[in-house]
Design a protein around this motif. Sequence first.
Motif, mmCIF file in Angstrom:
data_model
loop_
_atom_site.group_PDB
_atom_site.id
_atom_site.type_symbol
_atom_site.label_atom_id
_atom_site.label_comp_id
_atom_site.label_asym_id
_atom_site.label_seq_id
_atom_site.Cartn_x
_atom_site.Cartn_y
_atom_site.Cartn_z
ATOM 1 N N ALA A 41 -14.736 113.593 102.087
ATOM 2 C CA ALA A 41 -15.439 112.316 102.030
ATOM 3 C C ALA A 41 -14.444 111.188 102.126
ATOM 4 O O ALA A 41 -13.365 111.243 101.535
ATOM 5 N N ARG A 42 -14.808 110.171 102.856
ATOM 6 C CA ARG A 42 -14.006 108.952 102.941
ATOM 7 C C ARG A 42 -14.868 107.796 102.465
ATOM 8 O O ARG A 42 -16.026 107.670 102.852
ATOM 9 N N VAL A 43 -14.289 106.997 101.580
ATOM 10 C CA VAL A 43 -14.988 105.821 101.071
ATOM 11 C C VAL A 43 -14.130 104.615 101.403
ATOM 12 O O VAL A 43 -12.921 104.609 101.123
ATOM 13 N N MET A 99 -6.382 92.662 102.066
ATOM 14 C CA MET A 99 -6.606 94.116 102.145
ATOM 15 C C MET A 99 -7.706 94.395 103.155
ATOM 16 O O MET A 99 -8.781 93.821 103.097
ATOM 17 N N THR A 100 -7.430 95.256 104.048
ATOM 18 C CA THR A 100 -8.416 95.591 105.070
ATOM 19 C C THR A 100 -9.068 96.923 104.735
ATOM 20 O O THR A 100 -8.434 97.825 104.223
ATOM 21 N N LEU A 101 -10.331 96.997 105.009
ATOM 22 C CA LEU A 101 -11.056 98.237 104.763
ATOM 23 C C LEU A 101 -11.297 98.904 106.090
ATOM 24 O O LEU A 101 -11.860 98.303 106.990
ATOM 25 N N GLY A 102 -10.901 100.127 106.182
ATOM 26 C CA GLY A 102 -10.994 100.959 107.368
ATOM 27 C C GLY A 102 -11.815 100.383 108.513
ATOM 28 O O GLY A 102 -13.028 100.382 108.494
ATOM 29 N N THR A 103 -11.148 99.890 109.518
ATOM 30 C CA THR A 103 -11.813 99.271 110.652
ATOM 31 C C THR A 103 -12.700 100.288 111.359
ATOM 32 O O THR A 103 -12.269 101.388 111.658
ATOM 33 N N GLY A 104 -13.913 99.892 111.598
ATOM 34 C CA GLY A 104 -14.789 100.746 112.392
ATOM 35 C C GLY A 104 -15.327 101.948 111.651
ATOM 36 O O GLY A 104 -16.191 102.649 112.155
ATOM 37 N N GLU A 105 -14.824 102.215 110.448
ATOM 38 C CA GLU A 105 -15.354 103.348 109.698
ATOM 39 C C GLU A 105 -16.518 102.893 108.836
ATOM 40 O O GLU A 105 -16.535 101.765 108.369
ATOM 41 N N PRO A 106 -17.481 103.777 108.605
ATOM 42 C CA PRO A 106 -18.559 103.386 107.691
ATOM 43 C C PRO A 106 -18.049 103.252 106.256
ATOM 44 O O PRO A 106 -16.945 103.686 105.941
ATOM 45 N N ALA A 107 -18.885 102.636 105.402
ATOM 46 C CA ALA A 107 -18.492 102.448 104.003
ATOM 47 C C ALA A 107 -18.289 103.795 103.325
ATOM 48 O O ALA A 107 -17.368 103.980 102.539
ATOM 49 N N VAL A 108 -19.173 104.728 103.632
ATOM 50 C CA VAL A 108 -19.052 106.081 103.104
ATOM 51 C C VAL A 108 -19.283 107.055 104.245
ATOM 52 O O VAL A 108 -20.211 106.882 105.025
ATOM 53 N N ASP A 109 -18.416 108.027 104.332
ATOM 54 C CA ASP A 109 -18.551 109.025 105.382
ATOM 55 C C ASP A 109 -18.191 110.380 104.779
ATOM 56 O O ASP A 109 -17.033 110.672 104.542
ATOM 57 N N ALA A 110 -19.206 111.162 104.472
ATOM 58 C CA ALA A 110 -18.962 112.448 103.822
ATOM 59 C C ALA A 110 -19.547 113.553 104.679
ATOM 60 O O ALA A 110 -20.601 113.377 105.288
ATOM 61 N N SER A 111 -18.844 114.678 104.714
ATOM 62 C CA SER A 111 -19.425 115.792 105.450
ATOM 63 C C SER A 111 -19.149 117.116 104.757
ATOM 64 O O SER A 111 -18.058 117.351 104.241
ATOM 65 N N LEU A 117 -23.172 112.547 104.384
ATOM 66 C CA LEU A 117 -23.669 111.196 104.107
ATOM 67 C C LEU A 117 -22.928 110.210 104.992
ATOM 68 O O LEU A 117 -21.731 110.362 105.233
ATOM 69 N N ARG A 118 -23.635 109.196 105.426
ATOM 70 C CA ARG A 118 -22.992 108.129 106.180
ATOM 71 C C ARG A 118 -23.667 106.832 105.766
ATOM 72 O O ARG A 118 -24.874 106.683 105.932
ATOM 73 N N VAL A 119 -22.888 105.946 105.186
ATOM 74 C CA VAL A 119 -23.451 104.691 104.690
ATOM 75 C C VAL A 119 -22.844 103.543 105.477
ATOM 76 O O VAL A 119 -21.620 103.388 105.518
ATOM 77 N N ALA A 120 -23.710 102.747 106.111
ATOM 78 C CA ALA A 120 -23.223 101.623 106.917
ATOM 79 C C ALA A 120 -22.772 100.486 106.008
ATOM 80 O O ALA A 120 -23.332 100.287 104.921
ATOM 81 N N TRP A 121 -21.774 99.752 106.436
ATOM 82 C CA TRP A 121 -21.304 98.583 105.681
ATOM 83 C C TRP A 121 -22.446 97.608 105.462
ATOM 84 O O TRP A 121 -23.254 97.378 106.344
ATOM 85 N N GLY A 122 -22.494 97.054 104.267
ATOM 86 C CA GLY A 122 -23.478 96.012 103.971
ATOM 87 C C GLY A 122 -24.892 96.517 103.810
ATOM 88 O O GLY A 122 -25.825 95.727 103.823
ATOM 89 N N SER A 123 -25.053 97.822 103.638
ATOM 90 C CA SER A 123 -26.406 98.354 103.485
ATOM 91 C C SER A 123 -26.593 98.966 102.108
ATOM 92 O O SER A 123 -25.640 99.171 101.370
ATOM 93 N N VAL A 124 -27.840 99.225 101.769
ATOM 94 C CA VAL A 124 -28.157 99.956 100.547
ATOM 95 C C VAL A 124 -28.606 101.356 100.942
ATOM 96 O O VAL A 124 -29.515 101.520 101.756
ATOM 97 N N PHE A 125 -27.945 102.327 100.373
ATOM 98 C CA PHE A 125 -28.248 103.716 100.683
ATOM 99 C C PHE A 125 -28.755 104.367 99.398
ATOM 100 O O PHE A 125 -28.096 104.293 98.363
ATOM 101 N N ALA A 126 -29.929 104.964 99.457
ATOM 102 C CA ALA A 126 -30.485 105.575 98.248
ATOM 103 C C ALA A 126 -30.480 107.088 98.353
ATOM 104 O O ALA A 126 -30.895 107.649 99.374
ATOM 105 N N LEU A 127 -29.976 107.730 97.309
ATOM 106 C CA LEU A 127 -30.109 109.173 97.180
ATOM 107 C C LEU A 127 -31.305 109.395 96.259
ATOM 108 O O LEU A 127 -31.262 109.048 95.087
#
Lengths: 276, 330
Positions: free
Chosen positions: B66-68, B1-13, B30-40
């Motif tokens: 939002a895209r996850v 299973m591939t996860l959206g190539t080139g898209e961030p882990a979370v992309d909300a507007s 919100l924009r969360v980069a792959w492999g990162s910790v994002f804190a709200l």
Amino acid sequence: MTSAAIVIPSADIERRLPVVAAVRDAGAIAWRNLITYRRVPQLLVFSTIQPVIFVLMFRYVFGGAIKIPGGVPYVDFLMPGIFVQTVVFGAMAAAIGLATDLKTGLLERFRTLPMSRSAVLAGRTLADMSRNVFVIALMVLVGVAVGFRVHTSMLEVIAGLLLVLLFSYAMSWVFALVGLAVGDPETSQAAAFPVLAPLVFASSAFVPVSSMPTWLQGFALHQPVSAVITAVRDLTLGAQATGGSTGTDAIQALAWCAGILVVFAPLAVWRYRRTV
Amino acid sequence: MTLGTGEPAVDASGLHKRFGHTEALRGVDLRVAWGSVFALLGPNGAGKTTAIRVLTTLIRPDAGSARVAGFDVVRQAREVRYRIGLAGQNAAVDPNLTGTENLRLIGRLAQLPRTHIAPRAGELLERFQLSHAPDRAVRTYSGGMRRRLDVAAALVPRPPVLFLDEPTTGLDLQSRNELWNTIRELVAEGTSVVLTTQYLEEADRLAHHVAVVDRGVIIAEGTPAELKAQLGSTVIELGLDSEQAAARSQSVVAGLLARAPEREDSTVRITSDDGPRVLIDVLRLLDAAELIPTTLTVREPSLDDVFLALTGRHSESDQPSALASNGARP
């Protein structure tokens, strides 16, 4: 931090046909709900004590004062009413169980999983139905012990008990909706009782409807609990004893079950999807 | 299973969500980069949980998208659900099942192949120090054990994007540190984490990127270092015996500080990147002016200080009426 695609080995997740997935998911949820009865047997014990008390009370305390037209022994008249009354009150378990899951956040977790949308409710109602198989069997034994005798063929008796089971299943969906809408176990129990009491007591379950005031008879004769009880009596006492027609009464009872399912199952699923 | 190539882990507007008269989200990006910790980061009622619920497909936004993991949370909710895990504020596990049974149930519902489920459950019980009680009903677990099982449950399907809603609220210090370590390990293994917290320290220690949420909007965003740079690493609070004395102190010390000191009633608050040095200078100046503080506090900035700096309001108060008051501590 990379923007490259992250690949998960495809073996990690199985894609199944939606129908297959729905059945498996419902099975998993039903298993989970049934385990609760093994871990907390009190739940099952207390849910069977109340109907047993009803049997003893009506058989030995009130029964003597109640005359059934057509000379049917009261205990034979009573037991079909007891079967239906027991599963109708038992259906409250669906409301209490779902309201509890809602409160603890378990439903929220289920809703984030890639599972079938109907599975939580289908599993819940299937577990309740399995419990009812046990409860009905127990009530048959209790009935026989206090003198209940059937007057029809084994096939008809089994059909009657299956009808009780089907009705219990339909009622579980009604209470699934109640539990989800109310969202609190204690409140949903309190909310269910005023709906259940008239259905169970203003019915033919314990006394002949002909003994009720005229204004109540219309309701008591035509509401679903009475319709199912009448059909079960036809199937256990024989239609000549009840003065009805097994075929017509059974169709009416089945129509109620189907009608309740068709209305309440989609409503409950809809409510589940927009809950939390 | 591939996860959206080139898209961030979370992309909300532009996320909006209203509950009755309350606008829980008023345009969140919100924009969360792959492999990162994002804190709200934000106080109670800021909209953090609502944002998490939108991103985990539990509720639909009124507006915005939002895209996850590359999939739309509304139109492709099921695809999103294959790729996320959520551990919420309360331990969402079945108290009547054992630890093992809970994890296996989640494994089945997450559509894992049958043969993968039991080993995965065992592995997670081990990892979360629950292997001493795998076959005990969860209702006999302690609060900390339940919380660990809850996080373990979220990890059963190895979700590439993990959502943690106030994961350490109510945990003791040791459990909190253990959970932080676990989160770091998960990130090292490639998991992207979105967490909400009320604690600045938690965001500081864990997150690569922090968004400060207030009343349904993001009021500041950046790395913890960037956020703290606006703030100063040390807070010094001087209590004086009167408002007049505090006002005089404020003007006496103002000259030597990069950031203007704030005054609230009889308290003067100084934020600085050079705490010890500034403290000595401040006390010297006050001594020379014969202004002796009655209380003195030196500490790291809290969420409340971030809030105060960003909004001019305290964070603890949820009530709009209290927020609009003269700035007195609630």
